[in-house]
Design a protein around this motif. Structure first.
Motif, PDB file in Angstrom:
ATOM      1  N   UNK A   1       0.843  -1.198   0.000  1.00  0.00           N
ATOM      2  CA  UNK A   1       0.000   0.000   0.000  1.00  0.00           C
ATOM      3  C   UNK A   1       0.873   1.242   0.000  1.00  0.00           C
ATOM      4  N   UNK A   2       0.359   2.293  -0.618  1.00  0.00           N
ATOM      5  CA  UNK A   2       1.104   3.558  -0.621  1.00  0.00           C
ATOM      6  C   UNK A   2       1.069   4.215   0.763  1.00  0.00           C
ATOM      7  N   UNK A   3      -0.142   4.244   1.350  1.00  0.00           N
ATOM      8  CA  UNK A   3      -0.311   4.878   2.659  1.00  0.00           C
ATOM      9  C   UNK A   3      -1.147   3.983   3.562  1.00  0.00           C
ATOM     10  N   UNK A   4      -0.918   4.140   4.847  1.00  0.00           N
ATOM     11  CA  UNK A   4      -1.697   3.375   5.820  1.00  0.00           C
ATOM     12  C   UNK A   4      -1.686   4.106   7.149  1.00  0.00           C
ATOM     13  N   UNK A   5      -2.814   4.254   7.720  1.00  0.00           N
ATOM     14  CA  UNK A   5      -2.995   4.876   9.026  1.00  0.00           C
ATOM     15  C   UNK A   5      -2.303   6.241   9.120  1.00  0.00           C
ATOM     16  N   UNK A   6      -2.565   7.037   8.103  1.00  0.00           N
ATOM     17  CA  UNK A   6      -2.163   8.436   8.152  1.00  0.00           C
ATOM     18  C   UNK A   6      -0.789   8.767   7.632  1.00  0.00           C
TER      19      UNK A   6
END
Length: 440
Positions: free
Chosen positions: A204-209
């Motif tokens: 994933x590119x981003x996770x949890x901010x």
């Protein structure tokens, strides 16, 4: 070009220039040979929309961290070239461009000498650092020869943009970083894409901010040495996770592409004229890629909990598409496919290196870039020591390690002894040296 140097560095990309910076800091005489111009690999072998998949803040060549105003962004191709050439111009590197190294051999003139033949003459050196990178020769499977002559074929190294290809549908073979990003490039341009999906994982590119890279950096993943893994070879040769920095960065979700019209298949297994066959592993490959991504999220969740970090909650990924069937065949002409992009990777070409430091796969045997042949080193290899080796974020550590090793070796007072005990005046060429007897 005739002469002797303490160190000759072959290759003037980010690895070679980083090596030069660290050698200069220690006052070690050296020269850097580059057959083209610094940064030409980025300029000449990347497509128009290419961008980094790691944030700009990870670009930290020795003495030259990212100088721009978008540390969380992702430099595009032309910005990468400008960054590297600004690095070249910021320091007085002893860089000679337009010189190709054509032969490397050990010679018996002196206690530890290599001869580097070039397109402009010969150099000798006490130490040679090979910074020629891992992506030297585009690889095409032999089955490519069996495609019909009217189908245009390009390797990812030669792909530039959708307009380069003739009208019609496009088959992309391979789903590493290049294959997935090229498939996206064609898909966004409105081309119908057929994609042969391999076993590369995704992230994933981003996770949890936050960007996942930022979490992994905090967790020490990028500083973990290859010697800490029980399956070092598997780690070193596994495919990179696919993701993109395009348009500010986002996931690459092949399922979403399929939902929106892209045709997905398993691995390409055969070509017979205009008929292609595929393995029945599409579902498995998609599921495995998702499992890797979700496993990385698991490790981030564990880190957040262990360190009591106030991070926003995020729901987990839910697949947006599942294959109803797994197509095993494809007819190029009835499907309208007029071109094929081979994203099948690169190989190494070390035929010019006449020193026995390669294993049965042609991979250089080394420990942190130091080979079993005294005075011969590599830099810029994937997982040379850490994940960042060879990349903008970690090559500085590798260069400093090798520079320290070279400086230490140069201070040895006892030198090296000839394996056959031959008097120095009769040293034959192309022989090899043993390790030092003593270290001062």
């Amino acid at each position: 070009m005739n002469g002797h140097h303490t160190v000759v560095v072959v290759g003037g990309g980010q690895a070679g220039l980083s090596m030069s910076h660290c050698l200069s800091a220690r006052g070690i005489d050296h020269v850097v040979l580059e057959r083209d111009t610094a940064g030409h690999e980025w300029a000449d072998r990347r497509w128009d929309s290419f961008c980094l998949v790691t944030p700009n803040w990870q670009c930290r060549l020795p003495g030259f961290p990212y100088p721009g105003d978008d540390p969380d962004g992702f430099m595009v191709r032309d910005e990468i070239v400008a960054y590297l050439r600004a690095y070249r111009d910021a320091f007085d590197f002893p860089l000679i461009e337009g010189i190709e190294a054509t032969r490397l051999r050990r010679t018996g003139r002196g206690f530890q000498v290599s001869t580097v033949s070039t397109s402009e003459g010969e150099l000798t050196a006490d130490h040679v650092v090979l910074a020629t990178g891992p992506y030297q020769v585009p690889l095409l499977p032999r089955m490519a020869e069996r495609l019909p002559s009217d189908v245009v074929q390009v390797h990812s190294a030669d792909y530039r943009n959708p307009e380069q290809l003739p009208p019609g549908e496009v088959l992309v073979v391979g789903t590493g970083q290049s294959g997935c990003q090229i498939a996206e490039d064609l898909h966004l341009a409105g081309r119908r894409v057929h994609l042969a999906v391999g076993s590369a994982p995704r992230v994933a590119r981003r996770y949890r901010g936050r960007d996942v890279v930022a979490w992994l950096d905090d967790m020490g993943y990028y500083r973990r040495g290859i010697d800490e893994f029980a399956d070092a070879d598997a780690v070193r040769f596994r495919a990179n996770h696919y993701v993109t920095g395009r348009d500010g960065g986002r996931d690459i979700d092949l399922r979403a592409f399929a939902r929106d019209g892209m045709r997905l298949y398993g691995r390409l297994t055969g070509i017979n004229g205009g008929r292609l066959t595929f393995a029945q592993d599409l579902s498995h490959n998609l599921d495995a890629a998702d499992a890797v991504s979700e496993g990385i999220k698991d490790s981030i969740d564990t880190w957040i909990t262990a360190h009591a970090i106030d991070a926003p909650h995020e729901d987990r990924y839910v697949p947006v598409w599942q294959p109803d069937t797994e197509p095993s065949e494809l007819d190029l002409h009835t499907s309208g496919i007029t071109s094929v992009v081979w994203s099948t990777g690169f190989g190494r070409d070390h035929r010019w290196i006449e020193v026995p430091v390669f294993d049965g796969r042609g991979y250089p045997t080394h420990e942190r870039g130091v080979t079993s042949c005294p005075g011969l080193y590599f830099i810029g290899l994937p997982w040379q020591h850490t994940w960042g080796s060879g990349r903008f974020c970690g090559v500085a550590d590798d260069a400093e390690y090798l520079a320290a090793h070279i400086a230490s070796t140069s201070r040895r007072t006892d030198g090296l002894h000839w394996i056959a005990g031959t008097p120095e005046s009769t040293y034959p060429a192309d022989e090899y040296w043993t390790a030092p007897r003593t270290v001062a």
